[in-house]
Design a protein around this motif. Structure first.
Motif, mmCIF file in Angstrom:
data_model
loop_
_atom_site.group_PDB
_atom_site.id
_atom_site.type_symbol
_atom_site.label_atom_id
_atom_site.label_comp_id
_atom_site.label_asym_id
_atom_site.label_seq_id
_atom_site.Cartn_x
_atom_site.Cartn_y
_atom_site.Cartn_z
ATOM 1 N N PRO A 342 0.954 -1.909 12.010
ATOM 2 C CA PRO A 342 0.371 -1.741 10.680
ATOM 3 C C PRO A 342 0.970 -0.596 9.868
ATOM 4 O O PRO A 342 1.128 -0.723 8.643
ATOM 5 N N ASP A 343 1.316 0.522 10.507
ATOM 6 C CA ASP A 343 1.847 1.626 9.713
ATOM 7 C C ASP A 343 3.233 1.316 9.175
ATOM 8 O O ASP A 343 3.590 1.755 8.074
ATOM 9 N N ILE A 344 4.016 0.564 9.931
ATOM 10 C CA ILE A 344 5.325 0.134 9.420
ATOM 11 C C ILE A 344 5.123 -0.846 8.267
ATOM 12 O O ILE A 344 5.818 -0.784 7.244
ATOM 13 N N ARG A 345 4.147 -1.754 8.423
ATOM 14 C CA ARG A 345 3.838 -2.681 7.328
ATOM 15 C C ARG A 345 3.418 -1.918 6.065
ATOM 16 O O ARG A 345 3.828 -2.264 4.950
ATOM 17 N N ARG A 346 2.570 -0.913 6.251
ATOM 18 C CA ARG A 346 2.145 -0.099 5.103
ATOM 19 C C ARG A 346 3.351 0.518 4.409
ATOM 20 O O ARG A 346 3.483 0.473 3.177
ATOM 21 N N ASN A 347 4.221 1.085 5.194
ATOM 22 C CA ASN A 347 5.418 1.722 4.646
ATOM 23 C C ASN A 347 6.256 0.712 3.858
ATOM 24 O O ASN A 347 6.662 0.969 2.716
ATOM 25 N N LEU A 348 6.506 -0.442 4.440
ATOM 26 C CA LEU A 348 7.325 -1.446 3.781
ATOM 27 C C LEU A 348 6.639 -2.035 2.548
ATOM 28 O O LEU A 348 7.294 -2.325 1.533
ATOM 29 N N MET A 349 5.330 -2.199 2.616
ATOM 30 C CA MET A 349 4.601 -2.726 1.460
ATOM 31 C C MET A 349 4.597 -1.720 0.311
ATOM 32 O O MET A 349 4.638 -2.111 -0.869
ATOM 33 N N ASP A 350 4.521 -0.440 0.624
ATOM 34 C CA ASP A 350 4.660 0.578 -0.424
ATOM 35 C C ASP A 350 5.979 0.380 -1.163
ATOM 36 O O ASP A 350 6.036 0.409 -2.399
ATOM 37 N N GLN A 351 7.045 0.196 -0.394
ATOM 38 C CA GLN A 351 8.371 0.040 -0.993
ATOM 39 C C GLN A 351 8.479 -1.251 -1.804
ATOM 40 O O GLN A 351 8.916 -1.246 -2.958
ATOM 41 N N LYS A 352 8.091 -2.339 -1.180
ATOM 42 C CA LYS A 352 8.230 -3.650 -1.818
ATOM 43 C C LYS A 352 7.409 -3.729 -3.109
ATOM 44 O O LYS A 352 7.899 -4.199 -4.144
ATOM 45 N N SER A 353 6.183 -3.256 -3.063
ATOM 46 C CA SER A 353 5.314 -3.367 -4.236
ATOM 47 C C SER A 353 5.793 -2.468 -5.369
ATOM 48 O O SER A 353 5.648 -2.810 -6.547
ATOM 49 N N PHE A 354 6.377 -1.317 -5.028
ATOM 50 C CA PHE A 354 6.931 -0.455 -6.081
ATOM 51 C C PHE A 354 8.173 -1.082 -6.693
ATOM 52 O O PHE A 354 8.301 -1.175 -7.922
ATOM 53 N N VAL A 355 9.120 -1.495 -5.863
ATOM 54 C CA VAL A 355 10.396 -1.997 -6.375
ATOM 55 C C VAL A 355 10.183 -3.202 -7.279
ATOM 56 O O VAL A 355 10.738 -3.277 -8.390
ATOM 57 N N GLU A 356 9.379 -4.149 -6.850
ATOM 58 C CA GLU A 356 9.187 -5.355 -7.646
ATOM 59 C C GLU A 356 8.402 -5.057 -8.923
ATOM 60 O O GLU A 356 8.681 -5.639 -9.981
ATOM 61 N N GLY A 357 7.449 -4.148 -8.854
ATOM 62 C CA GLY A 357 6.725 -3.759 -10.060
ATOM 63 C C GLY A 357 7.612 -3.005 -11.033
ATOM 64 O O GLY A 357 7.554 -3.220 -12.256
ATOM 65 N N ALA A 358 8.445 -2.109 -10.516
ATOM 66 C CA ALA A 358 9.341 -1.334 -11.376
ATOM 67 C C ALA A 358 10.399 -2.218 -12.021
ATOM 68 O O ALA A 358 10.783 -2.003 -13.176
ATOM 69 N N ARG A 359 10.876 -3.207 -11.282
ATOM 70 C CA ARG A 359 11.846 -4.141 -11.876
ATOM 71 C C ARG A 359 11.209 -4.857 -13.068
ATOM 72 O O ARG A 359 11.826 -4.984 -14.137
ATOM 73 N N ALA A 360 9.991 -5.324 -12.904
ATOM 74 C CA ALA A 360 9.304 -6.010 -13.998
ATOM 75 C C ALA A 360 9.114 -5.077 -15.191
ATOM 76 O O ALA A 360 9.323 -5.468 -16.352
ATOM 77 N N PHE A 361 8.720 -3.840 -14.933
ATOM 78 C CA PHE A 361 8.513 -2.854 -15.997
ATOM 79 C C PHE A 361 9.815 -2.602 -16.753
ATOM 80 O O PHE A 361 9.847 -2.560 -17.990
ATOM 81 N N THR A 362 10.909 -2.456 -16.024
ATOM 82 C CA THR A 362 12.197 -2.161 -16.649
ATOM 83 C C THR A 362 12.710 -3.348 -17.443
ATOM 84 O O THR A 362 13.240 -3.186 -18.551
ATOM 85 N N PHE A 363 12.561 -4.539 -16.906
ATOM 86 C CA PHE A 363 12.978 -5.734 -17.650
ATOM 87 C C PHE A 363 12.151 -5.879 -18.928
ATOM 88 O O PHE A 363 12.689 -6.245 -19.980
#
Length: 592
Positions: A342-363
């Motif tokens: 679970p802690d690795i999942r948390r870490n990866l989900m933090d990354q994934k959710s930020f990157v995809e949200g930031a891409r949408a914001f920038t576009f």
């Protein structure tokens, strides 16, 4: 050894299902059908994956070196730069009148993300040129445009931005570089500039420096500052190159990261320059370039994080460590892969959710720029002006944080240079500093942008959020997981703004002490809005039974994670803001 897979499917989702570009009414967007954008991004992705990414570690390892007055770039950089130039990739959104392809800025943004993810240091050479091109296009004379722009569009000549001096960074009014007028209309530029990205290199015939300097009669502070075109080689009337100008490289800086980009000390010893724009109005011309650069740096924040995340996911799926607490998931092996924990999942989900949200914001931000420029839309221009410090400041702070998180997945192996994760963190770190350190972005947001035009654009942003909430309040799937968290976060942001209004006049430090938290709070609200919009599009696709069901279900789950685990940070930021300036300013300077 790292790798990079271009996230073209996610980009296509944003362009055609979230932004719905071909239906937007923005001139030029009608041509951006899915087949066309896919062809452009697929090809940019191949160049990124196959050409640029393998050079990333080379550039980090070799760096740039100064030899006999010329900066030598790392092995393979010159050949790769030639490939990008000859393929027209440096000219995607440039004016066809000067040899550009005339595509929307949004397409430049999408392709640029791929290049940054693959090799941030390399991409800066053409990125800085694009900013210098934009400044000359906006403020140059017809003669200047005719001479410089066609060659900068193709990157036969590259460009730089020269602001910082040893004794002044943000406070440009303290600069000492002088411009002495000559009888032929030129100026002699004398002074020293530092931290000049791509200040010199061996990949272009000429380098066009845009230099801030003080000309006589301008007065004190930034009011006396003018902007000048100072080429490395003087340019004849017919565009051919003449004698070497009196500009030289004092040194190439040794830096924490972006080793493949030449960060130079530039010495101007009576170099010949020509005024760009109006005399003593250099800050206005410079900000044409600076604002574009800040959006590009905000993109760097998440683009490098995307590359780091991809490698962290691959490692987490491959590395065997421990057993899942709920029972072995790899019973035939000695241990389970890291990704079961679970802690690795948390870490990866933090990354994934930020990157995809930031891409949408920038576009979305790039589409606002297109709307402003192609439709003379003052409202879009005001909104992107408000959002620019958020894109730059929030996304680079979080982007660096995510590269460190990706490194953490590797444990001790992430700290070893051969794995390549260190480079992502080291490269991403500069984005929080250059083009205006993030503390300055926060001050710009709170001190200038919120109240600009009587707060019109701030209110327009809140109205936009409210309209989306109202429009979709009947969708039960969106309400609990997306709309309710977004509404709560938006109220936190409004409460912070009201606190500044109520307390700021009594003690200006109150707003300044809370500005950084406000920038992050607004960043979270913007990503929350993007995730709500992406979830709406994903649900629509699932309802229609169209496309890759796994993709859309993953999009919804990732968005729910952001809304549940990241967006609540707005409450913390509000509490900090409402504590006022006293905790921040309590100690006397000598007590530190």
């Amino acid at each position: 050894m790292t790798s990079f897979t271009p996230p073209v499917a996610d980009m296509q989702f944003l362009l055609h299902e979230v932004l719905r570009v071909s239906e937007s009414g923005i001139p030029g967007y009608g041509d951006l059908d899915a087949g066309f954008t896919s062809a452009v991004l697929d090809e940019a992705g191949k160049l990124s994956r196959d050409l640029l990414e393998p050079l990333n570690a080379v550039g980090d390892r070799e760096g740039c070196r100064l030899e006999n007055g010329v900066v030598r770039t790392p092995t393979g950089f010159a050949e790769a730069f030639r490939t990008l130039r000859e393929g027209g990739w440096t000219a995607l959104d440039c004016d066809p009148a000067y040899g550009g392809q005339g595509l929307p800025y949004l397409m430049h943004t999408a392709a640029n993300e791929l290049f940054v993810s693959a090799n941030m240091a390399f991409n800066m050479y053409q990125g800085l040129t694009h900013g210098a091109y934009s400044a000359i296009q906006a403020h140059g004379t017809d003669a200047q445009k005719a001479i410089y722009l066609p060659r900068m569009v193709t990157c036969e000549w590259t460009g730089t931005m020269n602001l910082t001096e040893p004794h002044c960074g943000t406070d440009l009014g303290l600069m000492r570089t002088k411009a002495e007028p000559q009888t032929d209309g030129s100026y002699l530029i004398t002074g020293q500039k530092i931290f000049i990205s791509a200040g010199d290199h061996d990949m272009a015939e000429n380098i066009i420096h845009l230099v801030l300097a003080k000309a006589p009669g301008g007065g004190e502070g930034t009011k006396g500052v003018s902007l000048f075109i100072v080429p490395k080689f003087l340019v004849n009337a017919d565009g051919t190159l003449g004698a070497r100008n009196a500009v030289s490289v004092g040194k190439v800086e040794e830096k924490m990261g972006i080793h493949g980009n030449a960060t130079c000390v530039m010495n101007y010893d009576g170099a010949t320059g020509w005024l760009l724009g109006d005399l003593h109005k250099g800050m206005r011309a410079m900000f044409t370039m600076m604002n574009e650069a800040r959006l590009g740096v905000g993109l760097q924040g998440y683009a490098v994080a995307e590359a780091a995340y991809q490698n962290a996911v691959a490692y987490a799926k491959d590395r065997l460590q421990g057993r899942a607490i709920t029972g072995a998931e790899n019973p035939s092996g000695p241990a389970d892969p890291l990704i079961v924990h679970p802690d690795i999942r948390r870490n990866l989900m933090d990354q994934k959710s930020f990157v995809e949200g930031a891409r949408a914001f920038t576009f979305w931000g790039a589409s606002l720029i297109d709307r402003a420029h192609r439709m003379n839309d003052a409202e879009a221009d005001g909104l992107i002006s408000l959002l620019t410090p958020v894109i730059k400041g929030f996304q680079t702070d979080k982007g660096f944080e995510m590269t460190v998180a990706a490194q953490q997945v590797y444990g001790g192996h992430g700290y070893i240079e051969e794995q390549g994760m260190s480079q992502f963190a080291r490269d991403a770190r500069i984005a929080m500093i250059y083009e205006g350190a993030n503390g300055i972005q926060a001050l710009d947001l709170v001190g200038r942008k919120l109240a600009a035009d009587g707060g019109k654009h701030t209110m327009a942003f809140f109205d936009l959020v409210k309209a989306f909430l109202k429009e979709n309040e009947g969708d039960a799937r969106l309400k609990a997981g997306f709309l309710d968290p977004l509404k709560a976060a938006s109220k936190h942001l409004q409460a912070a703004g009201m606190f500044f209004m109520a307390e700021g006049m009594k003690n200006p430090n109150t707003a300044l002490a809370g500005s950084y938290d406000f920038m992050h709070m607004m960043g979270h609200v913007c990503l929350g809005l993007m995730w709500a919009k992406m979830a709406k599009a994903a649900y629509a696709a699932l309802d229609a039974g169209a496309g890759d069901r796994d993709f859309y279900e993953a999009k919804v789950a990732t968005g729910r994670y952001y809304m549940a685990r990241q967006l609540p940070a707005t409450a913390m930021h509000l509490a900090r803001i409402q504590s006022g300036a006293d905790p921040v300013m309590a100690l006397a300077a000598e007590t530190f």
